[in-house]
Design an enzyme around this catalytic site. Structure first.
Site, PDB file in Angstrom:
ATOM      1  N   HIS A 409       6.643  27.628  -5.452  1.00  0.00           N
ATOM      2  CA  HIS A 409       7.051  26.251  -4.288  1.00  0.00           C
ATOM      3  C   HIS A 409       6.878  26.946  -2.932  1.00  0.00           C
ATOM      4  O   HIS A 409       6.836  25.656  -2.558  1.00  0.00           O
ATOM      5  CB  HIS A 409       8.510  26.101  -5.297  1.00  0.00           C
ATOM      6  CG  HIS A 409       8.506  24.897  -4.650  1.00  0.00           C
ATOM      7  ND1 HIS A 409       7.871  23.910  -3.492  1.00  0.00           N
ATOM      8  CD2 HIS A 409       9.554  24.102  -5.587  1.00  0.00           C
ATOM      9  CE1 HIS A 409       8.669  22.253  -3.968  1.00  0.00           C
ATOM     10  NE2 HIS A 409       9.348  22.428  -4.736  1.00  0.00           N
ATOM     11  N   ASP A 413       3.601  22.303  -3.602  1.00  0.00           N
ATOM     12  CA  ASP A 413       4.989  20.954  -3.886  1.00  0.00           C
ATOM     13  C   ASP A 413       4.943  20.471  -4.444  1.00  0.00           C
ATOM     14  O   ASP A 413       4.271  20.250  -5.446  1.00  0.00           O
ATOM     15  CB  ASP A 413       5.202  20.452  -2.296  1.00  0.00           C
ATOM     16  CG  ASP A 413       3.706  19.705  -1.428  1.00  0.00           C
ATOM     17  OD1 ASP A 413       3.261  19.337  -3.063  1.00  0.00           O
ATOM     18  OD2 ASP A 413       3.615  19.254  -0.922  1.00  0.00           O
TER      19      ASP A 413
END
Length: 437
Positions: A409, A413
């Site tokens: 992450h 995304d």
């Protein structure tokens, strides 16, 4: 006299060092060209190093268990010698006359690995610990005081792996408390206390992790500490793909001489998805994102020992289905026979793991560093599903499968991860049943 330098060979892309496991030849031994003279290991595979020429080994500069940089000279071979040089005893006499210096690489590796493992020379050994011994000691919670009291059987009383394993096997549990060393006392301790391990003599047993399992464990912990993992899931209807493969596999093998499994089809779908979403095919270098041009798909493969290895299908986007099947079969067979070459297990940019092979419905895979995503493919199961046809909604028997994508992450995304995963699913669902073999 013609002296030939034996250097630590390149062991594959992205590998900068290797550990010497064992010398098969000693100083003074005669060797033939291409004869195996030592065994080395990286964090991925064990390999044999052949002699670059025929001759006599006149000098060995790096010993077993040393971590050595790629390209460093590890031995000297006299290509003109016809007989063995003076005995090892005379060499040891020369060594005794001149203080022995520890190679710079060993010092760096030791200081990097040992952290608080600071030893003083004792009556039982010379205080030097190889990276392998240190690693085992840490895993088994062997203290400095214990190590100092182990009688080493190596050169100059040094502790060998077998010495430490024998000690661990015979040591009593639970271990008696020992006074904390000054160096350890200076390190702030976590407030969390690890839960005690119950051990019953005669009932429980201790199994030492082998070297590969230890490296896998370290790699997994490193990945979880490095990348904030997020996992997304989708369910896909792979009925067309399954039916086509079941009908074509016999003809495919007769035509091409290769088995047709689902893996090359999965690799093909992933390669197509990466072409559309190239930012999933990256690595993180500090504050920089390295975008890889090549699409090298690693495929997590179980070894006969139960350990895991990741051979790599290179340039997967440039191969047709036959090329992928041939490459996948070769890598899988080599893995089962412990015959993978160093350049076949390094340099992957994206990894897949077929957890369905073991009957798992889905998985939450750990990212294979330095990649930023990994795809798990669950078991294919038939079940009744509602589908839309020209006649309206109907219930039909369909082959269904879960896909799960774990991604880093920091740079991937939810939009990118979800879009890429959906693209892989679309490629599998839209499989052309009229495709030629």
């Amino acid at each position: 006299m013609s002296k030939v330098e034996l250097k630590m060979p390149k062991m594959g892309e992205s590998i900068s060092e290797a550990t010497i496991l064992n010398w098969l030849k000693n100083v003074g031994d005669t060797v033939e060209e291409d004869e195996t003279i030592l065994e080395v290991a990286t964090d991925k595979v064990d390999s044999e190093v052949p002699a670059p020429c025929s001759g006599v080994i006149t000098e060995i500069r790096c010993q077993a268990n040393e971590v050595v940089e790629i390209g460093r000279v590890i031995a000297i071979i006299d290509a003109d010698a016809e007989s063995a040089i003076p005995s090892q005893k005379s060499e040891e006499t020369k060594t005794a006359e001149k203080p022995k210096s520890v190679p710079e690489t060993s010092v760096r590796s030791e200081s990097r690995t040992t952290s608080n493992f600071e030893l003083q020379a004792s009556g039982t050994n010379d205080g030097f610990l190889s990276p392998l011994v240190i690693s085992i000691a840490k895993k088994e919670n062997v203290t400095i005081e214990e190590l100092q009291n182990i009688a080493g059987t190596g050169t100059e009383g040094r502790i060998r792996k077998s010495d430490l394993i024998q000690y661990v096997k015979n040591r009593k549990y639970p271990l008696p408390s020992r006074p904390q060393s000054q160096a350890q006392a200076q390190i702030p301790k976590s407030t969390y206390k690890a839960p005690p391990i119950s051990f019953e003599e005669g009932k429980d047993r201790i199994v030492e992790m082998d070297r590969m399992r230890t490296m896998i464990a370290d790699h997994m912990v490193y990945s979880k500490h490095t990348s904030p993992h997020v996992t997304s899931y989708i369910e896909v209807d792979v009925t067309n793909m399954v039916n086509w493969r079941n009908e074509a596999k016999i003809a495919f093998q007769e035509k091409h001489g290769e088995k047709l499994t689902f893996t090359p089809i999965f690799v093909e779908a992933v390669a197509k998805a990466i072409q559309e979403y190239p930012m999933i095919n990256v690595s993180v270098d500090g504050k920089k994102i390295v975008v890889h041009k090549d699409i090298n798909v690693g495929m997590a493969t179980a070894l006969p020992s139960g350990n895991l290895i990741v051979p790599v299908v290179r340039n997967a986007d440039e191969k047709n289905l036959f090329g992928l099947a041939k490459n996948v079969n070769h890598l899988a067979n080599s893995a089962r026979n412990n015959a993978l070459k160093p350049d076949e297990i390094g340099g992957s940019t994206f990894t897949i793991s077929n957890v369905g092979t073991f009957g798992s419905l889905m998985g939450t895979p750990i990212i294979n560093q330095p990649e930023v995503a990994i795809l798990a493919l669950g078991i294919i199961k038939k079940r009744p599903e509602v589908i839309t046809t020209d006649k309206g909604d109907e219930i039909a028997i369909r082959s269904m499968m879960y896909l799960s994508l774990s991604f880093d992450h920091r740079v991937v995304d939810g939009f990118l991860g979800g879009s890429f995963l959906r693209k892989v699913g679309d490629e599998l669902e839209a499989f052309d049943i009229n495709r030629e073999i």
